[in-house]
Scaffold this active site. Structure first.
Site, short mmCIF file in Angstrom:
data_model
loop_
_atom_site.label_atom_id
_atom_site.label_comp_id
_atom_site.label_asym_id
_atom_site.label_seq_id
_atom_site.Cartn_x
_atom_site.Cartn_y
_atom_site.Cartn_z
N ASN A 53 0.80 -1.23 0.00
CA ASN A 53 0.00 0.00 0.00
C ASN A 53 0.83 1.28 0.00
O ASN A 53 0.29 2.36 -0.18
CB ASN A 53 -0.92 -0.03 1.23
CG ASN A 53 -1.67 1.26 1.44
OD1 ASN A 53 -2.54 1.61 0.65
ND2 ASN A 53 -1.33 1.99 2.49
N TYR A 67 2.89 10.30 -10.91
CA TYR A 67 1.96 9.49 -10.14
C TYR A 67 1.14 8.58 -11.05
O TYR A 67 1.01 7.37 -10.78
CB TYR A 67 1.04 10.40 -9.34
CG TYR A 67 0.09 9.68 -8.41
CD1 TYR A 67 0.55 9.13 -7.21
CD2 TYR A 67 -1.26 9.56 -8.72
CE1 TYR A 67 -0.33 8.48 -6.35
CE2 TYR A 67 -2.13 8.91 -7.86
CZ TYR A 67 -1.66 8.37 -6.68
OH TYR A 67 -2.52 7.72 -5.84
#
Length: 261
Positions: free
Chosen positions: A87, A153
């Site tokens: 994560n 990103y």
């Protein structure tokens, strides 16, 4: 894994970047389902604030020596791993591509993409030996759509989905399922920072950017970290036993990822 409740009682679950945000919600969700939880983070104070019955390690997700040491500790302490939640992530810069510094690009890749790769690389031998396991890689709706001014990103999160698809094919014969979670706009401090930077880049307000994101979903809403955690628990449970190789959006159905403000 035991087959009580969600079938996760006693399961050994690792959550990277698990001391806050989505990771903390995932850890709480698995703990609530009866699993044993191990969280990593780079924020020592946040780790110290986690429940005393969680195992905790300060680890840089993009540093292989630290990741390797973590998995050696997991092997020694738990004897294996049932669920990996890779994560760890960072928002990266918000800027037009010509203004993105290579160092910032690489830093974003190191956490978001290389961090997922390293966690999967070191979890795979344990899961192969056990003949079972579930890996959940945190991607984003940025891995499903292009996002202006978020090139590092978006590229990293698309990469996470490519990694997941490959791992699902490679590890499936060993009884290991691999999926990617694709959160949309998640309420919380990290998204507030993104909204502020986008507002500055577009000469508007964070509130206007927030409204644009919400209007771009058919549910007209942001999601919460708890929404992401609920999907993670399901995918890792026996109920998700034949769900693998999927990029699953938990986003209220994003229709327009670029707020028109």
């Amino acid at each position: 894994m035991a087959e009580a409740g969600f079938g996760l009682a006693g399961a050994r679950v690792l959550v990277t970047a698990g001391a806050g945000g989505i990771g903390r919600a995932m850890a709480e969700g698995f703990a609530g389902a009866g699993a044993r939880v191990w969280v990593t983070d780079i924020a020592g104070a946040a780790l110290a604030g986690c429940p005393a019955d969680w195992r905790r390690s300060r680890v840089d997700a993009g540093a292989e020596a630290e990741v390797a040491a973590l998995f050696a500790e997991i092997e020694a302490g738990w004897g294996g791993l049932d669920v990996l939640c890779a994560n760890a992530g960072t928002a990266g810069p918000t800027a037009p591509v010509e203004a993105v510094m290579l160092a910032d690009w690489r830093a974003c890749m190191a956490v978001n993409l290389e961090g997922a790769f390293l966690a999967a690389k070191h979890a795979a031998p344990m899961m192969k030996a056990a003949g079972q396991g579930a890996m959940l890689l945190t991607s984003s709706t940025a891995g499903l759509f292009g996002y202006p001014n978020r090139a590092p990103y978006a590229a990293a999160k698309w990469g996470v989905i490519g990694l997941m698809k490959t791992l699902a094919m490679e590890l499936g014969p060993f009884g290991i399922r691999v999926n990617a979670l694709c959160p949309g706009a998640v309420e919380g401090p990290r998204m507030e920072g993104v909204l502020a930077r986008e507002a500055a880049a577009k000469g508007t307000t964070p509130e206007a950017i927030h409204a644009g994101y919400a209007a771009g979903t058919s549910m007209r809403s942001f999601v919460t970290a708890a929404d992401i955690a609920a999907m993670a628990v399901f995918l890792a449970s026996p109920g998700g036993r034949l769900v693998s190789g999927q990029a699953i959006a938990v986003d209220g159905h994003t229709e327009n990822p670029d707020p028109k403000v």
